[in-house]
Motif scaffolding. Structure first.
Motif, PDB file in Angstrom:
ATOM      1  N   SER A   1       2.253  -1.848 -43.930  1.00  0.00           N
ATOM      2  CA  SER A   1       1.641  -3.116 -43.524  1.00  0.00           C
ATOM      3  C   SER A   1       1.172  -3.862 -44.768  1.00  0.00           C
ATOM      4  O   SER A   1       0.905  -3.261 -45.812  1.00  0.00           O
ATOM      5  N   ASP A   2       1.075  -5.203 -44.634  1.00  0.00           N
ATOM      6  CA  ASP A   2       0.647  -6.012 -45.770  1.00  0.00           C
ATOM      7  C   ASP A   2      -0.821  -5.754 -46.090  1.00  0.00           C
ATOM      8  O   ASP A   2      -1.660  -5.584 -45.192  1.00  0.00           O
ATOM      9  N   VAL A   3      -1.124  -5.723 -47.340  1.00  0.00           N
ATOM     10  CA  VAL A   3      -2.499  -5.506 -47.791  1.00  0.00           C
ATOM     11  C   VAL A   3      -2.890  -6.691 -48.666  1.00  0.00           C
ATOM     12  O   VAL A   3      -2.120  -7.110 -49.534  1.00  0.00           O
ATOM     13  N   PHE A   4      -4.067  -7.248 -48.393  1.00  0.00           N
ATOM     14  CA  PHE A   4      -4.543  -8.408 -49.155  1.00  0.00           C
ATOM     15  C   PHE A   4      -5.796  -8.022 -49.931  1.00  0.00           C
ATOM     16  O   PHE A   4      -6.693  -7.362 -49.384  1.00  0.00           O
ATOM     17  N   PHE A   5      -5.845  -8.446 -51.173  1.00  0.00           N
ATOM     18  CA  PHE A   5      -7.006  -8.182 -52.030  1.00  0.00           C
ATOM     19  C   PHE A   5      -7.720  -9.496 -52.294  1.00  0.00           C
ATOM     20  O   PHE A   5      -7.094 -10.497 -52.634  1.00  0.00           O
ATOM     21  N   GLU A   6      -9.014  -9.481 -52.123  1.00  0.00           N
ATOM     22  CA  GLU A   6      -9.815 -10.675 -52.371  1.00  0.00           C
ATOM     23  C   GLU A   6     -10.824 -10.368 -53.464  1.00  0.00           C
ATOM     24  O   GLU A   6     -11.558  -9.370 -53.401  1.00  0.00           O
ATOM     25  N   GLU A   7     -10.804 -11.186 -54.474  1.00  0.00           N
ATOM     26  CA  GLU A   7     -11.720 -10.960 -55.580  1.00  0.00           C
ATOM     27  C   GLU A   7     -13.153 -11.245 -55.138  1.00  0.00           C
ATOM     28  O   GLU A   7     -13.427 -12.238 -54.458  1.00  0.00           O
ATOM     29  N   GLU A   8     -14.047 -10.337 -55.561  1.00  0.00           N
ATOM     30  CA  GLU A   8     -15.452 -10.524 -55.237  1.00  0.00           C
ATOM     31  C   GLU A   8     -16.051 -11.588 -56.161  1.00  0.00           C
ATOM     32  O   GLU A   8     -15.803 -11.586 -57.365  1.00  0.00           O
ATOM     33  N   SER A   9     -16.771 -12.489 -55.574  1.00  0.00           N
ATOM     34  CA  SER A   9     -17.422 -13.520 -56.388  1.00  0.00           C
ATOM     35  C   SER A   9     -18.751 -12.991 -56.889  1.00  0.00           C
ATOM     36  O   SER A   9     -19.514 -12.380 -56.133  1.00  0.00           O
ATOM     37  N   ASN A  10     -19.012 -13.196 -58.125  1.00  0.00           N
ATOM     38  CA  ASN A  10     -20.252 -12.714 -58.732  1.00  0.00           C
ATOM     39  C   ASN A  10     -21.109 -13.924 -59.068  1.00  0.00           C
ATOM     40  O   ASN A  10     -20.844 -14.668 -60.006  1.00  0.00           O
ATOM     41  N   ASP A  11     -22.159 -14.120 -58.254  1.00  0.00           N
ATOM     42  CA  ASP A  11     -23.027 -15.290 -58.430  1.00  0.00           C
ATOM     43  C   ASP A  11     -24.164 -15.023 -59.407  1.00  0.00           C
ATOM     44  O   ASP A  11     -24.979 -15.894 -59.680  1.00  0.00           O
ATOM     45  N   THR A  12     -24.228 -13.789 -59.891  1.00  0.00           N
ATOM     46  CA  THR A  12     -25.316 -13.450 -60.802  1.00  0.00           C
ATOM     47  C   THR A  12     -25.108 -14.129 -62.149  1.00  0.00           C
ATOM     48  O   THR A  12     -24.044 -14.017 -62.741  1.00  0.00           O
TER      49      THR A  12
END
Length: 397
Positions: A298-309
């Motif tokens: 199955s397709d796997v999607f990666f989402e980059e975590e946003s770092n607001d610090t």
């Protein structure tokens, strides 16, 4: 009248075949006789003897001629026709490099013009040394491959002699020259020069000399990488190839000697050859089963975590002024902890250690009690045991 540089270059381009033939003659015979010079120019239909002498391409040696060194090296480089040089020839650079390095160290605070000239000459000697090593490696590699292919149909005995000579007289001594762990090697001397250059490229009162040290340092970094590459060629490619030639030739020459008189010795039993697989018969099916499990992925999607610090940058100037305004400070580490709590309400270990670096300011004087005193500082879940340090400004409270 001296010829223009472009004129000489155009001449070399136009009559390169003649110059190449002269180069080949000198490489083989060591000299170019008057008769051979006439034969070569006559073969190409160009009588250019006068220009060859006027442009200083040829020099007279008694009644014969030779290509001047600078042109000989140029043609040698263009044609990649390098002859292996004995390691003793390369070893001469150890003397010249070591002597220049010694004079640089002894007269470091002497005449700056002479010092800069010695640094430039040392750089030239190092460059010449590496180029000679590179030529030697290329030459040995080409000759070894030619010997392996045996284009000239050399007999097995001669192949053994040549292979043994190259190992004993060229490769092993050359490896010692390139071994940085060998105390008397040139590579080891270059390492010492690199350490010395690194020190003074960062700390020298004369700007021009400091730049010279910096150029020398970065040149030595590149030369070190290149020498490692040449050493790997010698040990991993050239030496095994020559050993294989020597071993194969020994076996074949022994077999030929046996065939010349097969009844002199009792023939040993020949092993029976059998073919077996080194892998299981089921390898194909096991591999097919392994890859089949990935058919329906199955397709796997990666989402980059946003770092607001927001990234914290240590403002040394700000905290230095703050520390100096609070001098004298009876307990430096306690002051660091209190300062961060006032500004951020919460002390982070990275900020704490950054702030403690202020103690190394040359304008501040640190005082320690006669008997060491320690106290504990709590930073979040971490408890640090730190000494009690008093800080004064120029020793004046």
């Amino acid at each position: 009248m001296k010829a223009e540089p472009k004129t000489i270059l155009r001449f070399l381009l136009e009559y390169f075949d003649i110059v190449a033939d002269l180069f080949e003659t000198q490489s083989k015979e060591g000299i170019i006789t008057y008769e051979v010079l006439n034969q070569i120019t006559g073969k190409h239909g160009s009588d250019i003897k006068t220009q060859l002498l006027d442009y200083k391409i040829l020099g007279a040696v008694n009644d014969n001629f030779e290509i001047r060194t600078v042109y000989y090296n140029l043609i040698e480089f263009v044609l990649s026709e390098f002859k292996p040089m004995l390691p003793e020839t390369i070893e001469k650079y150890h003397v010249s490099i070591a002597e220049l390095f010694r004079k640089i160290k002894e007269n470091l605070n002497g005449d700056r013009v002479i010092l800069n000239q010695r640094l430039a000459e040392l750089s030239n000697e190092i460059r010449s040394f590496y180029e000679m090593v590179e030529k030697n490696t290329i030459s040995l590699l080409n000759e070894t491959r030619e010997l392996k292919a045996n284009v000239k149909k050399i007999d097995y005995r001669e192949k053994i002699i040549r292979a043994s000579r190259w190992i004993d007289e060229y490769i092993i001594p050359l490896n010692k020259i390139l071994d940085i762990n060998h105390v008397s090697s040139i590579a080891n001397k270059l390492y010492d020069i690199s350490e010395y250059s690194n020190k003074y490229r960062l700390n020298f009162d004369d700007e021009n000399t400091r730049v010279q040290f910096e150029k020398l340092y970065f040149q030595l970094i590149q030369v070190n990488d290149n020498l490692l590459r040449q050493s790997k060629i010698l040990t991993k490619e050239l030496l095994p190839l020559i050993e294989r030639i020597r071993t194969e030739s020994t076996i074949l020459s022994g077999w030929i000697t046996f065939l010349k008189n097969p009844y002199k010795q009792k023939v040993p039993k020949i092993f029976e050859a059998k073919r077996t697989n080194i892998y299981s018969k089921n390898t194909f099916f096991n591999a097919a089963e392994f890859f089949e499990q990935f058919k329906n992925d199955s397709d796997v999607f990666f989402e980059e975590e946003s770092n607001d610090t927001e990234k914290w940058i240590f403002d040394r100037e700000h905290y230095t002024e703050k520390l100096k305004s609070n001098l004298p400070v009876a307990n430096f580490f306690k002051w660091c902890n209190a300062t961060l709590k006032d500004e951020y309400k919460k002390v982070e270990i990275e900020k704490f250690f950054a702030l403690t670096s202020l103690a190394f300011d040359e304008n501040l004087q640190l005082e320690y009690p006669a008997k060491a005193e320690y106290e504990k500082i709590k930073i979040n879940d971490l408890t640090l045991t730190v000494p009690k340090i008093t800080i004064n400004n120029h020793g004046i409270s």
